[in-house]
Scaffold this motif. Structure first.
Motif, PDB file in Angstrom:
ATOM      1  N   THR A  69      -3.892   4.430  -0.509  1.00 38.66           N
ATOM      2  CA  THR A  69      -4.105   3.305  -1.996  1.00 38.66           C
ATOM      3  C   THR A  69      -3.679   1.930  -1.297  1.00 38.66           C
ATOM      4  O   THR A  69      -2.617   1.854  -0.842  1.00 38.66           O
ATOM      5  CB  THR A  69      -3.444   3.702  -3.048  1.00 38.66           C
ATOM      6  N   SER A 121       0.873  -1.181  -0.146  1.00 45.64           N
ATOM      7  CA  SER A 121       0.108  -0.016  -0.040  1.00 45.64           C
ATOM      8  C   SER A 121       0.911   1.446  -0.006  1.00 45.64           C
ATOM      9  O   SER A 121       2.109   1.051   0.303  1.00 45.64           O
ATOM     10  CB  SER A 121      -0.910  -0.039   1.205  1.00 45.64           C
ATOM     11  N   THR A 125      -9.459   9.407  -0.783  1.00 43.24           N
ATOM     12  CA  THR A 125      -8.492  10.792  -0.684  1.00 43.24           C
ATOM     13  C   THR A 125      -9.198  11.607   0.246  1.00 43.24           C
ATOM     14  O   THR A 125     -10.505  11.835   0.217  1.00 43.24           O
ATOM     15  CB  THR A 125      -8.606  11.291  -2.113  1.00 43.24           C
ATOM     16  N   TYR A 176      -8.404  -0.935  -2.653  1.00 41.66           N
ATOM     17  CA  TYR A 176      -9.047   0.419  -2.033  1.00 41.66           C
ATOM     18  C   TYR A 176      -8.370   1.627  -2.163  1.00 41.66           C
ATOM     19  O   TYR A 176      -6.969   1.610  -2.245  1.00 41.66           O
ATOM     20  CB  TYR A 176      -9.035  -0.124  -0.322  1.00 41.66           C
ATOM     21  N   SER A 177      -8.917   2.758  -2.334  1.00 39.55           N
ATOM     22  CA  SER A 177      -8.386   4.033  -2.374  1.00 39.55           C
ATOM     23  C   SER A 177      -9.034   4.986  -1.763  1.00 39.55           C
ATOM     24  O   SER A 177     -10.521   5.066  -2.061  1.00 39.55           O
ATOM     25  CB  SER A 177      -8.086   4.238  -3.899  1.00 39.55           C
ATOM     26  N   SER A 234      -3.938  10.983   0.362  1.00 43.60           N
ATOM     27  CA  SER A 234      -4.412   9.880  -0.363  1.00 43.60           C
ATOM     28  C   SER A 234      -3.900   8.415   0.336  1.00 43.60           C
ATOM     29  O   SER A 234      -2.675   8.451   0.566  1.00 43.60           O
ATOM     30  CB  SER A 234      -4.217   9.903  -1.773  1.00 43.60           C
TER      31      SER A 234
END
Length: 181
Positions: free
Chosen positions: A145, A117, A174, A171-172, A143
């Motif tokens: 990720t 990640s 922001t 998964y992301s 962010s």
């Protein structure tokens, strides 16, 4: 000057306003950091024919860029532009990109890998040089990720892959906040 940095300086003389002194420094340490720093100072004078008064001023520009690798998984960059007044580019540069750019931007960015990640973030400050001279900040800008991975793993060697082995999940996210002033 050395294997890690160099510097260049020069002077311009403007017939109607006076001298301008500039310097530009670049630095680089391989695999660690690199960047540049520049500064200009212009000493101007103007004469008002109606009041018979001479006006003197000092106008300046500072700019920098910096990139640094803190560890194999953590890096950061920073850059900034600062001016004494909004007409500096119009009066002291022939560079069309500088003359047309009416926004000053300063920012800091970072990026960190955490296994597969990653997390990154930035702080951005923009200043409009025209009209209302609006200033905008973007902070925090974060962010996170997590790359896509197979939920149920892969088929064992020699076995046929089932449909559920192709299901992936990632998964992301922001987070951003803007403020204007």
């Amino acid at each position: 000057a050395s294997e890690y940095w160099d510097i260049q300086s020069w002077m311009d003389y403007y017939e109607t306003s006076g001298p301008s002194f500039s310097t530009q420094m670049r630095y680089n340490k391989r695999y660690s950091f690199s960047g540049n720093f520049g500064a200009s100072v212009a000493y101007t004078s103007s004469f008002d024919r109606f009041s018979f008064q001479e006006t003197k001023s000092k106008r300046w520009r500072i700019n920098f860029n910096h990139r640094q690798t803190i560890s194999p998984t953590f890096s950061m960059t920073a850059s900034g532009n600062f001016l004494s007044d909004s007409r500096y580019f119009t009066d002291f540069t022939d560079n069309l990109d500088d003359r047309l750019n009416r926004t000053l931007r300063s920012q800091v960015n970072f990026s960190k890998r955490l296994g597969r990640s990653s997390v990154s973030g930035s702080y951005v400050f923009d200043e409009n040089l025209d009209g209302d001279k609006r200033k905008t900040e973007t902070f925090p800008n974060l962010s996170f990720t997590l790359p896509a991975t197979q939920i149920f793993g892969s088929a064992a060697p020699g076995e046929d892959q089932s449909w559920y082995h192709t299901i992936r999940m990632g998964y992301s996210s922001t987070l951003r906040h803007f403020s204007e002033g």
